[in-house]
Design a protein around this motif. Sequence first.
Motif, mmCIF file in Angstrom:
data_model
loop_
_atom_site.group_PDB
_atom_site.id
_atom_site.type_symbol
_atom_site.label_atom_id
_atom_site.label_comp_id
_atom_site.label_asym_id
_atom_site.label_seq_id
_atom_site.Cartn_x
_atom_site.Cartn_y
_atom_site.Cartn_z
ATOM 1 N N ALA A 33 8.712 0.107 12.046
ATOM 2 C CA ALA A 33 9.483 -1.078 12.440
ATOM 3 C C ALA A 33 9.119 -2.303 11.617
ATOM 4 N N LYS A 34 7.841 -2.406 11.245
ATOM 5 C CA LYS A 34 7.372 -3.561 10.479
ATOM 6 C C LYS A 34 6.172 -3.127 9.650
ATOM 7 N N ILE A 35 6.123 -3.623 8.413
ATOM 8 C CA ILE A 35 5.012 -3.295 7.519
ATOM 9 C C ILE A 35 4.471 -4.602 6.942
ATOM 10 N N TYR A 36 3.258 -4.956 7.316
ATOM 11 C CA TYR A 36 2.574 -6.081 6.699
ATOM 12 C C TYR A 36 1.966 -5.570 5.396
ATOM 13 N N ALA A 37 2.463 -6.076 4.279
ATOM 14 C CA ALA A 37 2.030 -5.619 2.962
ATOM 15 C C ALA A 37 1.040 -6.620 2.390
ATOM 16 N N GLY A 38 -0.245 -6.298 2.502
ATOM 17 C CA GLY A 38 -1.282 -7.220 2.070
ATOM 18 C C GLY A 38 -1.571 -7.105 0.588
ATOM 19 N N ALA A 39 -1.724 -8.264 -0.077
ATOM 20 C CA ALA A 39 -2.069 -8.308 -1.496
ATOM 21 C C ALA A 39 -2.680 -9.666 -1.804
ATOM 22 N N ARG A 40 -3.521 -9.698 -2.814
ATOM 23 C CA ARG A 40 -4.086 -10.987 -3.212
ATOM 24 C C ARG A 40 -2.983 -11.980 -3.549
ATOM 25 N N ASP A 41 -1.958 -11.489 -4.231
ATOM 26 C CA ASP A 41 -0.792 -12.319 -4.539
ATOM 27 C C ASP A 41 0.415 -11.712 -3.828
ATOM 28 N N PRO A 42 0.808 -12.239 -2.684
ATOM 29 C CA PRO A 42 1.916 -11.632 -1.930
ATOM 30 C C PRO A 42 3.239 -11.648 -2.681
ATOM 31 N N ARG A 43 3.351 -12.495 -3.705
ATOM 32 C CA ARG A 43 4.581 -12.529 -4.504
ATOM 33 C C ARG A 43 4.747 -11.256 -5.322
ATOM 34 N N SER A 44 3.677 -10.489 -5.477
ATOM 35 C CA SER A 44 3.745 -9.256 -6.259
ATOM 36 C C SER A 44 4.218 -8.060 -5.447
ATOM 37 N N VAL A 45 4.450 -8.260 -4.160
ATOM 38 C CA VAL A 45 4.903 -7.171 -3.287
ATOM 39 C C VAL A 45 6.418 -7.047 -3.358
ATOM 40 N N VAL A 46 6.890 -5.821 -3.538
ATOM 41 C CA VAL A 46 8.330 -5.551 -3.530
ATOM 42 C C VAL A 46 8.794 -5.445 -2.081
ATOM 43 N N VAL B 4 9.539 -5.365 5.600
ATOM 44 C CA VAL B 4 8.331 -5.542 4.795
ATOM 45 C C VAL B 4 7.979 -7.019 4.742
ATOM 46 N N MET B 5 6.774 -7.359 5.221
ATOM 47 C CA MET B 5 6.328 -8.752 5.283
ATOM 48 C C MET B 5 5.091 -8.923 4.413
ATOM 49 N N PRO B 6 5.243 -9.472 3.212
ATOM 50 C CA PRO B 6 4.072 -9.707 2.367
ATOM 51 C C PRO B 6 3.152 -10.750 2.988
ATOM 52 N N ILE B 7 1.850 -10.481 2.942
ATOM 53 C CA ILE B 7 0.878 -11.466 3.405
ATOM 54 C C ILE B 7 -0.255 -11.563 2.390
ATOM 55 N N ALA B 8 -0.791 -12.768 2.243
ATOM 56 C CA ALA B 8 -1.930 -12.969 1.357
ATOM 57 C C ALA B 8 -3.159 -12.327 1.982
ATOM 58 N N LEU B 9 -3.735 -11.362 1.288
ATOM 59 C CA LEU B 9 -4.882 -10.668 1.862
ATOM 60 C C LEU B 9 -5.805 -10.167 0.761
ATOM 61 N N ASP B 10 -6.850 -10.934 0.515
ATOM 62 C CA ASP B 10 -7.958 -10.508 -0.324
ATOM 63 C C ASP B 10 -9.015 -9.961 0.625
ATOM 64 N N VAL B 11 -9.240 -8.657 0.596
ATOM 65 C CA VAL B 11 -10.112 -8.037 1.603
ATOM 66 C C VAL B 11 -11.559 -8.476 1.476
ATOM 67 N N THR B 12 -11.921 -9.102 0.360
ATOM 68 C CA THR B 12 -13.295 -9.579 0.207
ATOM 69 C C THR B 12 -13.487 -10.984 0.781
ATOM 70 N N ALA B 13 -12.408 -11.632 1.206
ATOM 71 C CA ALA B 13 -12.470 -12.983 1.765
ATOM 72 C C ALA B 13 -12.369 -12.890 3.281
ATOM 73 N N ARG B 14 -13.468 -12.996 3.975
ATOM 74 C CA ARG B 14 -13.483 -12.756 5.422
ATOM 75 C C ARG B 14 -12.570 -13.717 6.178
ATOM 76 N N GLY B 15 -12.538 -14.972 5.740
ATOM 77 C CA GLY B 15 -11.657 -15.929 6.406
ATOM 78 C C GLY B 15 -10.200 -15.528 6.290
ATOM 79 N N GLN B 16 -9.808 -15.029 5.136
ATOM 80 C CA GLN B 16 -8.431 -14.595 4.941
ATOM 81 C C GLN B 16 -8.126 -13.351 5.763
ATOM 82 N N VAL B 17 -9.113 -12.460 5.870
ATOM 83 C CA VAL B 17 -8.928 -11.256 6.691
ATOM 84 C C VAL B 17 -8.742 -11.632 8.158
ATOM 85 N N LEU B 18 -9.546 -12.556 8.647
ATOM 86 C CA LEU B 18 -9.422 -12.985 10.038
ATOM 87 C C LEU B 18 -8.080 -13.669 10.287
ATOM 88 N N ALA B 19 -7.624 -14.452 9.322
ATOM 89 C CA ALA B 19 -6.319 -15.097 9.449
ATOM 90 C C ALA B 19 -5.200 -14.065 9.479
#
Length: 236
Positions: free
Chosen positions: A31-44, A50-65
């Motif tokens: 039904a919904k796919i959160y597509a995580g990437a450092r640069d969400p603009r790079s997600v097709v 498909v919902m691109p979200i900014a997600l650098d897995v090494t950045a804990r604050g970004q992961v929590l957000a």
Amino acid sequence: MEIKDSVVLVTGANRGIGAEWVHQLRERGAAKIYAGARDPRSVVCPDDRVMPIALDVTARGQVLAAAELANDVQIVVNNAAVSYRQPLIGGDVDRIHAEFETNVFGLVYVTEAFAPVLRANGGGAIVNALSAVSWFSFPGMAGYSATKSAAWNLTDALRLELADQGTLVVALHSGAVTTPMGDNFPIDKIEPTQVVSAALDGLQAGQTEVLADDISRVIKSTLTSDPSRYAAILGG
């Protein structure tokens, strides 16, 4: 675990196997796919599922957000990874640190942040993209191999810790794949479609481990320190 009508988070979703996850999840009716990437603009984004979200897995604050934003997630796919082809002795130690930060600690950060979300949404599932090198140190890729071995052990630990909340934890293993990362492995490769298809079939069947190809099955069956095991993979 049903894929149809589910809500899924995929890390590293902008290319390679991550992009294939997004494609096949759509095909299977998520039904919904959160597509995580450092640069969400790079997600097709083929459609509004498909919902691109900014997600650098090494950045804990970004992961929590991301966990606060994507609070309806039922399946988490820990796919993001990096690899560097270099020797262990004489290589760049900072690159080994970077591999561990993404491939091991990133997995921990994402799982820690989303475990309460999964619990609130009925338990759900986590798929950890590991590798045949979880059990096999590929020559010239010792750092990457070590990260996947550590992630395998962590996956077992998470399966035990999350059992009481009804979360299925799946270990996904495969050999080299035809992706930019897979180019580091000078051996025969399989297509991302095969890996993701096997993973989704295993997820739907409730399996805790998925071996996506012959190489992962061979390596799993020959777990030993005997150097002769390398002949089956490297042709020596």
